[in-house]
Design a protein around this motif. Structure first.
Motif, short mmCIF file in Angstrom:
data_model
loop_
_atom_site.label_atom_id
_atom_site.label_comp_id
_atom_site.label_asym_id
_atom_site.label_seq_id
_atom_site.Cartn_x
_atom_site.Cartn_y
_atom_site.Cartn_z
N GLY A 140 0.85 -1.16 0.18
CA GLY A 140 -0.20 -0.17 -0.03
C GLY A 140 0.73 1.27 -0.05
O GLY A 140 1.76 1.33 -0.73
N GLU A 141 0.43 2.19 0.77
CA GLU A 141 1.02 3.56 0.92
C GLU A 141 2.73 3.05 1.18
O GLU A 141 3.60 3.94 0.72
N ASP A 201 5.97 4.45 -0.84
CA ASP A 201 7.09 5.46 -0.37
C ASP A 201 8.57 4.72 -0.76
O ASP A 201 9.04 5.46 -1.34
N GLU A 222 -1.09 13.84 16.09
CA GLU A 222 -1.29 13.53 14.60
C GLU A 222 -0.27 14.03 13.89
O GLU A 222 -0.45 14.10 12.54
N ARG A 243 4.36 7.72 8.78
CA ARG A 243 3.21 6.91 8.67
C ARG A 243 2.96 5.55 9.53
O ARG A 243 1.95 5.29 10.07
N ARG A 258 -0.57 11.46 11.13
CA ARG A 258 -1.60 11.88 10.01
C ARG A 258 -1.08 13.18 9.14
O ARG A 258 -1.66 13.15 7.80
N THR A 259 -0.31 13.92 9.78
CA THR A 259 0.10 15.26 8.66
C THR A 259 1.18 15.38 8.97
O THR A 259 1.61 15.70 10.35
N GLN A 318 -0.43 15.17 3.87
CA GLN A 318 -1.49 14.37 4.61
C GLN A 318 -1.11 13.01 4.38
O GLN A 318 -1.12 12.48 3.00
N LEU A 319 -1.07 12.08 5.43
CA LEU A 319 -0.80 10.67 5.20
C LEU A 319 -1.85 9.81 5.39
O LEU A 319 -3.07 10.33 6.10
N LYS A 320 -1.92 8.83 4.73
CA LYS A 320 -3.31 7.80 4.71
C LYS A 320 -2.75 6.58 5.52
O LYS A 320 -1.55 6.23 5.46
N ALA A 321 -3.55 6.01 6.16
CA ALA A 321 -3.39 4.68 7.19
C ALA A 321 -2.77 3.74 6.16
O ALA A 321 -3.12 3.51 4.98
#
Length: 266
Positions: free
Chosen positions: A28-29, A33, A184, A215, A220-221, A263-266
């Motif tokens: 995923g994310e 990266d 966060e 992450r 989250r930010t 902004q980071l996604k889980a």
């Protein structure tokens, strides 16, 4: 996860051609990266490893950051010159008008105008040098006295760390820091790359490493502050998905302080 446990990426020029890979087997994310690290490497980039800084490397890191400060001086000088365009133009127009109104005094007026312009430019340069030195001293005293002990999860919060990019031959190529600020939010700090290793994708690799660590720690930010004098850095951040959330003009200088967020996604 402590800084020493953060995933240590070891990108190489060969790896850049090998496609995407996950960080410690994640997908995923986090995998994206790692892919960003590899895609960012330029042709001829040396093989290097990103890992937590060691105490014995701290002086080399400080030297690298001082080198970065000095490399930005030219950009600030241009900002001063650009910022002085309007007042200088006004001064010249005023002198020209006075010379036309009083032809006999034209040489004196021209000499006075030139002297005022030189004094203004010289004063601005002296002011900038003093401000630049003060900023450098303050910056070096903030968190760089004891880097390894300052950037710890115990002191700053989960995800905090300071990493260096080191070539296989042991040369320090770059550095980056991440400091947890709230539950966060985390601040992206101290990104620097050696002059001899720039334009090889090392900055993007360091950035992606910090993003992956943030992450993994539940951030989250991410946010950072820079200036338009760092044009290449601003371009890289925007290309990699960072968004400008505010700008602030610097008096007299033709530049702005820019605040970015990611902004980071889980």
């Amino acid at each position: 996860m402590t800084p020493s446990d953060a995933p240590a990426l070891a990108p190489t020029a060969e790896g850049a051609r090998g496609g995407a890979a996950a960080v410690n087997g994640t997908t995923g994310e986090a995998a994206r990266d790692a892919a960003a690290v590899k895609e960012g490497l330029g042709v001829g980039a040396p093989a290097f490893t990103i890992r937590p800084v060691k105490e014995e490397e701290e002086e080399a890191v400080r030297s690298l950051l001082r080198e970065g400060f000095q490399s930005n001086v030219k950009a600030f000088y241009w900002a001063i010159a650009s910022g002085l365009k309007v007042p200088m133009a006004g001064l010249l127009v005023g002198c020209a008008g006075a010379a036309v109104a009083s032809p006999k005094n034209a040489p004196t007026i021209a000499a006075a105008g030139a002297s005022l312009a030189a004094l203004a430019a010289g004063g601005m340069l002296l002011w900038f040098k003093s401000k630049h030195r003060a900023l450098q001293r303050a910056s070096m005293a903030d968190d760089l006295g004891c880097i390894a002990s300052y950037y710890t999860e115990e002191r700053q919060g989960p995800g905090t760390g300071f990493w260096v990019a080191v070539s296989n031959s042991g040369d320090l190529l770059g550095c980056v820091g991440l400091q947890r600020r709230t539950e966060e939010r985390a601040e992206f700090r101290r990104l620097a790359v050696s002059l001899k290793a720039r334009r090889m994708g090392i900055a993007r690799a360091l950035t992606a490493h910090a993003v992956a660590a943030a992450r993994a720690a539940g951030v989250r930010t991410m946010f950072l502050s820079t200036s338009t004098a760092q044009h290449a850095a601003c371009t890289m951040y925007e290309r990699d998905g960072w968004k400008v959330v505010s700008t602030k003009a610097v008096p007299v200088l033709d530049l702005r302080i820019v605040r970015f967020e990611l902004q980071l996604k889980a």
